[in-house]
Scaffold this motif. Structure first.
Motif, PDB file in Angstrom:
ATOM      1  N   THR A  64       0.795  -1.235   0.000  1.00  0.00           N
ATOM      2  CA  THR A  64       0.000   0.000   0.000  1.00  0.00           C
ATOM      3  C   THR A  64       0.826   1.282   0.000  1.00  0.00           C
ATOM      4  O   THR A  64       0.270   2.367  -0.159  1.00  0.00           O
ATOM      5  CB  THR A  64      -0.937   0.023   1.221  1.00  0.00           C
ATOM      6  OG1 THR A  64      -0.167  -0.011   2.431  1.00  0.00           O
ATOM      7  CG2 THR A  64      -1.884  -1.174   1.208  1.00  0.00           C
ATOM      8  N   ASN A  65       2.147   1.173   0.118  1.00  0.00           N
ATOM      9  CA  ASN A  65       2.984   2.375   0.185  1.00  0.00           C
ATOM     10  C   ASN A  65       2.863   3.280  -1.044  1.00  0.00           C
ATOM     11  O   ASN A  65       2.897   4.512  -0.903  1.00  0.00           O
ATOM     12  CB  ASN A  65       4.450   1.989   0.397  1.00  0.00           C
ATOM     13  CG  ASN A  65       5.322   3.188   0.712  1.00  0.00           C
ATOM     14  OD1 ASN A  65       5.159   3.842   1.738  1.00  0.00           O
ATOM     15  ND2 ASN A  65       6.254   3.486  -0.172  1.00  0.00           N
ATOM     16  N   PRO A  66       2.717   2.757  -2.278  1.00  0.00           N
ATOM     17  CA  PRO A  66       2.565   3.659  -3.428  1.00  0.00           C
ATOM     18  C   PRO A  66       1.395   4.639  -3.274  1.00  0.00           C
ATOM     19  O   PRO A  66       1.488   5.802  -3.685  1.00  0.00           O
ATOM     20  CB  PRO A  66       2.350   2.702  -4.597  1.00  0.00           C
ATOM     21  CG  PRO A  66       3.088   1.476  -4.200  1.00  0.00           C
ATOM     22  CD  PRO A  66       2.859   1.353  -2.721  1.00  0.00           C
ATOM     23  N   PHE A  67       0.289   4.182  -2.678  1.00  0.00           N
ATOM     24  CA  PHE A  67      -0.841   5.081  -2.470  1.00  0.00           C
ATOM     25  C   PHE A  67      -0.542   6.104  -1.373  1.00  0.00           C
ATOM     26  O   PHE A  67      -1.095   7.200  -1.376  1.00  0.00           O
ATOM     27  CB  PHE A  67      -2.100   4.280  -2.131  1.00  0.00           C
ATOM     28  CG  PHE A  67      -2.651   3.526  -3.303  1.00  0.00           C
ATOM     29  CD1 PHE A  67      -3.300   4.193  -4.330  1.00  0.00           C
ATOM     30  CD2 PHE A  67      -2.481   2.153  -3.410  1.00  0.00           C
ATOM     31  CE1 PHE A  67      -3.791   3.509  -5.430  1.00  0.00           C
ATOM     32  CE2 PHE A  67      -2.960   1.459  -4.514  1.00  0.00           C
ATOM     33  CZ  PHE A  67      -3.620   2.137  -5.526  1.00  0.00           C
ATOM     34  N   GLU A  68       0.348   5.757  -0.461  1.00  0.00           N
ATOM     35  CA  GLU A  68       0.790   6.723   0.547  1.00  0.00           C
ATOM     36  C   GLU A  68       1.593   7.845  -0.105  1.00  0.00           C
ATOM     37  O   GLU A  68       1.471   9.012   0.252  1.00  0.00           O
ATOM     38  CB  GLU A  68       1.624   6.015   1.617  1.00  0.00           C
ATOM     39  CG  GLU A  68       2.113   6.895   2.743  1.00  0.00           C
ATOM     40  CD  GLU A  68       1.051   7.207   3.777  1.00  0.00           C
ATOM     41  OE1 GLU A  68       1.373   7.943   4.735  1.00  0.00           O
ATOM     42  OE2 GLU A  68      -0.097   6.750   3.636  1.00  0.00           O
ATOM     43  N   VAL A  69       2.429   7.490  -1.076  1.00  0.00           N
ATOM     44  CA  VAL A  69       3.196   8.498  -1.826  1.00  0.00           C
ATOM     45  C   VAL A  69       2.240   9.425  -2.571  1.00  0.00           C
ATOM     46  O   VAL A  69       2.379  10.657  -2.516  1.00  0.00           O
ATOM     47  CB  VAL A  69       4.168   7.818  -2.813  1.00  0.00           C
ATOM     48  CG1 VAL A  69       4.866   8.862  -3.690  1.00  0.00           C
ATOM     49  CG2 VAL A  69       5.205   6.983  -2.066  1.00  0.00           C
ATOM     50  N   GLY A 113      10.161   6.141   0.737  1.00  0.00           N
ATOM     51  CA  GLY A 113       9.807   6.154   2.155  1.00  0.00           C
ATOM     52  C   GLY A 113       9.430   4.798   2.720  1.00  0.00           C
ATOM     53  O   GLY A 113       8.957   4.714   3.860  1.00  0.00           O
ATOM     54  N   LEU A 114       9.653   3.722   1.957  1.00  0.00           N
ATOM     55  CA  LEU A 114       9.240   2.409   2.440  1.00  0.00           C
ATOM     56  C   LEU A 114      10.059   1.969   3.651  1.00  0.00           C
ATOM     57  O   LEU A 114       9.517   1.367   4.583  1.00  0.00           O
ATOM     58  CB  LEU A 114       9.366   1.370   1.318  1.00  0.00           C
ATOM     59  CG  LEU A 114       8.866  -0.043   1.642  1.00  0.00           C
ATOM     60  CD1 LEU A 114       7.385  -0.021   2.025  1.00  0.00           C
ATOM     61  CD2 LEU A 114       9.098  -0.988   0.464  1.00  0.00           C
ATOM     62  N   GLY A 115      11.365   2.268   3.644  1.00  0.00           N
ATOM     63  CA  GLY A 115      12.223   1.884   4.770  1.00  0.00           C
ATOM     64  C   GLY A 115      11.756   2.476   6.093  1.00  0.00           C
ATOM     65  O   GLY A 115      11.455   1.744   7.051  1.00  0.00           O
ATOM     66  N   PRO A 116      11.677   3.824   6.192  1.00  0.00           N
ATOM     67  CA  PRO A 116      11.150   4.402   7.432  1.00  0.00           C
ATOM     68  C   PRO A 116       9.686   4.050   7.660  1.00  0.00           C
ATOM     69  O   PRO A 116       9.205   4.031   8.792  1.00  0.00           O
ATOM     70  CB  PRO A 116      11.335   5.908   7.240  1.00  0.00           C
ATOM     71  CG  PRO A 116      11.476   6.104   5.764  1.00  0.00           C
ATOM     72  CD  PRO A 116      12.141   4.859   5.263  1.00  0.00           C
ATOM     73  N   GLY A 117       8.970   3.722   6.556  1.00  0.00           N
ATOM     74  CA  GLY A 117       7.585   3.275   6.690  1.00  0.00           C
ATOM     75  C   GLY A 117       7.499   1.973   7.466  1.00  0.00           C
ATOM     76  O   GLY A 117       6.611   1.788   8.307  1.00  0.00           O
ATOM     77  N   ARG A 182       8.816  13.295   4.375  1.00  0.00           N
ATOM     78  CA  ARG A 182       9.714  14.169   3.625  1.00  0.00           C
ATOM     79  C   ARG A 182      10.321  13.466   2.421  1.00  0.00           C
ATOM     80  O   ARG A 182      10.526  14.086   1.366  1.00  0.00           O
ATOM     81  CB  ARG A 182      10.802  14.702   4.558  1.00  0.00           C
ATOM     82  CG  ARG A 182      10.248  15.641   5.615  1.00  0.00           C
ATOM     83  CD  ARG A 182      11.312  16.185   6.542  1.00  0.00           C
ATOM     84  NE  ARG A 182      10.758  17.187   7.447  1.00  0.00           N
ATOM     85  CZ  ARG A 182      11.475  17.905   8.307  1.00  0.00           C
ATOM     86  NH1 ARG A 182      12.797  17.728   8.385  1.00  0.00           N
ATOM     87  NH2 ARG A 182      10.897  18.794   9.087  1.00  0.00           N
ATOM     88  N   MET A 183      10.603  12.180   2.548  1.00  0.00           N
ATOM     89  CA  MET A 183      11.134  11.427   1.407  1.00  0.00           C
ATOM     90  C   MET A 183      10.063  11.246   0.337  1.00  0.00           C
ATOM     91  O   MET A 183      10.351  11.303  -0.862  1.00  0.00           O
ATOM     92  CB  MET A 183      11.658  10.068   1.887  1.00  0.00           C
ATOM     93  CG  MET A 183      12.930  10.153   2.713  1.00  0.00           C
ATOM     94  SD  MET A 183      13.516   8.535   3.294  1.00  0.00           S
ATOM     95  CE  MET A 183      14.058   7.792   1.753  1.00  0.00           C
ATOM     96  N   GLN A 184       8.815  11.032   0.748  1.00  0.00           N
ATOM     97  CA  GLN A 184       7.739  10.806  -0.211  1.00  0.00           C
ATOM     98  C   GLN A 184       7.355  12.072  -0.971  1.00  0.00           C
ATOM     99  O   GLN A 184       6.868  11.997  -2.097  1.00  0.00           O
ATOM    100  CB  GLN A 184       6.527  10.219   0.511  1.00  0.00           C
ATOM    101  CG  GLN A 184       6.751   8.788   0.960  1.00  0.00           C
ATOM    102  CD  GLN A 184       5.615   8.223   1.785  1.00  0.00           C
ATOM    103  OE1 GLN A 184       4.835   8.974   2.376  1.00  0.00           O
ATOM    104  NE2 GLN A 184       5.508   6.912   1.847  1.00  0.00           N
ATOM    105  N   SER A 185       7.574  13.226  -0.367  1.00  0.00           N
ATOM    106  CA  SER A 185       7.229  14.482  -1.050  1.00  0.00           C
ATOM    107  C   SER A 185       8.289  14.903  -2.056  1.00  0.00           C
ATOM    108  O   SER A 185       8.028  15.723  -2.943  1.00  0.00           O
ATOM    109  CB  SER A 185       7.030  15.599  -0.021  1.00  0.00           C
ATOM    110  OG  SER A 185       8.265  15.954   0.579  1.00  0.00           O
TER     111      SER A 185
END
Length: 355
Positions: A64-69, A113-117, A182-185
């Motif tokens: 689900t991380n892509p939708f978080e980005v 941001g998957l790592g810190p996610g 911050r990484m995702q933005s």
């Protein structure tokens, strides 16, 4: 966030550790009294449930991380800018944003941001799922004199237990959520919001530490606690109630308490309610975390605290700006809720069987 606000956040973060320790000690005592959370094996222990929650949420966030980005960028687009008919937007909707990011930044862009996610999920969901039942037992004992297993569901107590565990988990995981946001933005193609340009998670944590120390790492924690408190109070209590309702009324169709179908249906309903309640807090949290530091590395350049962020966002962009990225949020939160609860229930079932 002003210096005083940051100091307050720092003091709050300092007290979280002792608060969680006290919560853990109280919860362990409650486990011994509650037949709902005590078994002869280790499959239902606090430690195992914490492990199950962490593993399940990490598995869920991988998908689900892509939708978080996408959600993060939609929420930051047009920040504190009044909408005009000819306003230029890079991202128009979820599908188009997903396509633009994938086309120009590839899979790595969609998984930023998957790592810190992962680390945030361990801190947040390990804590809130691991301690939910014990904390609920503490509250039931305090208000009814009986463990939760001896009572019908009392929704306000379930909501309170979910909120407490969610806020504790959000506080522990706040630095990782900060770096993740911050990484995702960040984007070399279509930047929205302030661009921090961290090389990786470690680089981000180091730079934040150099700029603001502990207060810098925990900047925005108050917004994250509001976000997680609102989301968890609804998510855990609603899931609890839906699962009980389905297993009570649809057991004749094979949907008992341990059925994957029961967990799936309960999660679908839960995801919608959580997203509706949580999205305004999510927008505020995203903006609080992504803003650049104020003068001297103290506080934030745009918002001093979550309340000011709410006010400035609504007064400039209108009420519905609090629901920016709602569909992306649900497409992230809905499947995440389903996958997380299905995974955690199956992991716990295996634990009860083999441990």
């Amino acid at each position: 966030m002003s210096t005083s606000s940051s100091s307050s956040s720092s003091n709050s973060s300092g007290g979280i550790g002792s608060g969680v320790a006290l919560l853990a000690a109280t919860a362990v005592a409650a486990e011994k009294k509650s037949t709902a959370t005590t078994t002869t094996g280790r499959g239902n222990s606090i430690l195992f449930t914490w492990f199950a929650g962490s593993l399940a949420s990490c598995g869920a966030v991988t998908f689900t991380n892509p939708f978080e980005v996408v959600k993060t960028r939609l929420q930051l687009q047009g920040e504190l800018a009044r909408a005009t008919p000819n306003m230029t937007k890079t991202y128009h909707n979820v599908a188009q944003a997903f396509w633009v990011i994938g086309k120009n930044e590839g899979l790595r862009g969609l998984q930023k941001g998957l790592g810190p996610g992962y680390m945030y999920q361990i801190m947040l969901n390990g804590t809130r799922l691991g301690f939910y039942e014990p904390v609920k037992g503490v509250l039931y004992n305090a208000f009814t004199g009986e463990p939760s297993a001896g009572q019908k569901a009392i929704i306000p107590l379930n909501v309170a237990a979910g909120g407490i565990c969610g806020m504790a988990g959000a506080a522990l995981g706040s630095p990782f959520f900060l770096v993740k946001t911050r990484m995702q933005s960040a984007s070399n193609f279509a930047a929205v919001g302030f661009q921090h340009n961290y090389k990786n998670s470690i680089d981000g944590l180091r730079r934040i530490w150099r700029e603001g120390g502990v207060r810098g790492l925990y900047r925005g924690m108050d917004a994250a606690m509001m976000r997680a408190g609102a989301g968890s109070s609804v998510q855990l209590a609603t899931y609890d109630h839906c699962k009980a309702y389905i297993s009570r009324n649809l057991a004749h169709r094979g949907l008992d308490d341990n059925s994957v179908g029961t967990h799936f249906l309960a999660s679908m309903v839960t995801g919608f309610f959580v997203c509706t309640v949580m999205n305004p807090f999510d927008v505020v949290s995203t903006r609080m975390y992504n803003q650049k530091s104020g003068a001297g590395g103290h506080g934030g350049a745009l918002y001093r605290n979550p309340l000011q962020c709410f006010y400035k966002t609504v007064s400039t962009e209108g009420f519905f700006s609090l629901y920016k990225g709602f569909l992306a949020h649900y497409l992230r939160l809905g499947p995440h809720t389903i996958l997380m609860f299905v995974f955690v229930e199956q992991i716990k079932a295996l634990g009860r069987k083999h441990l």
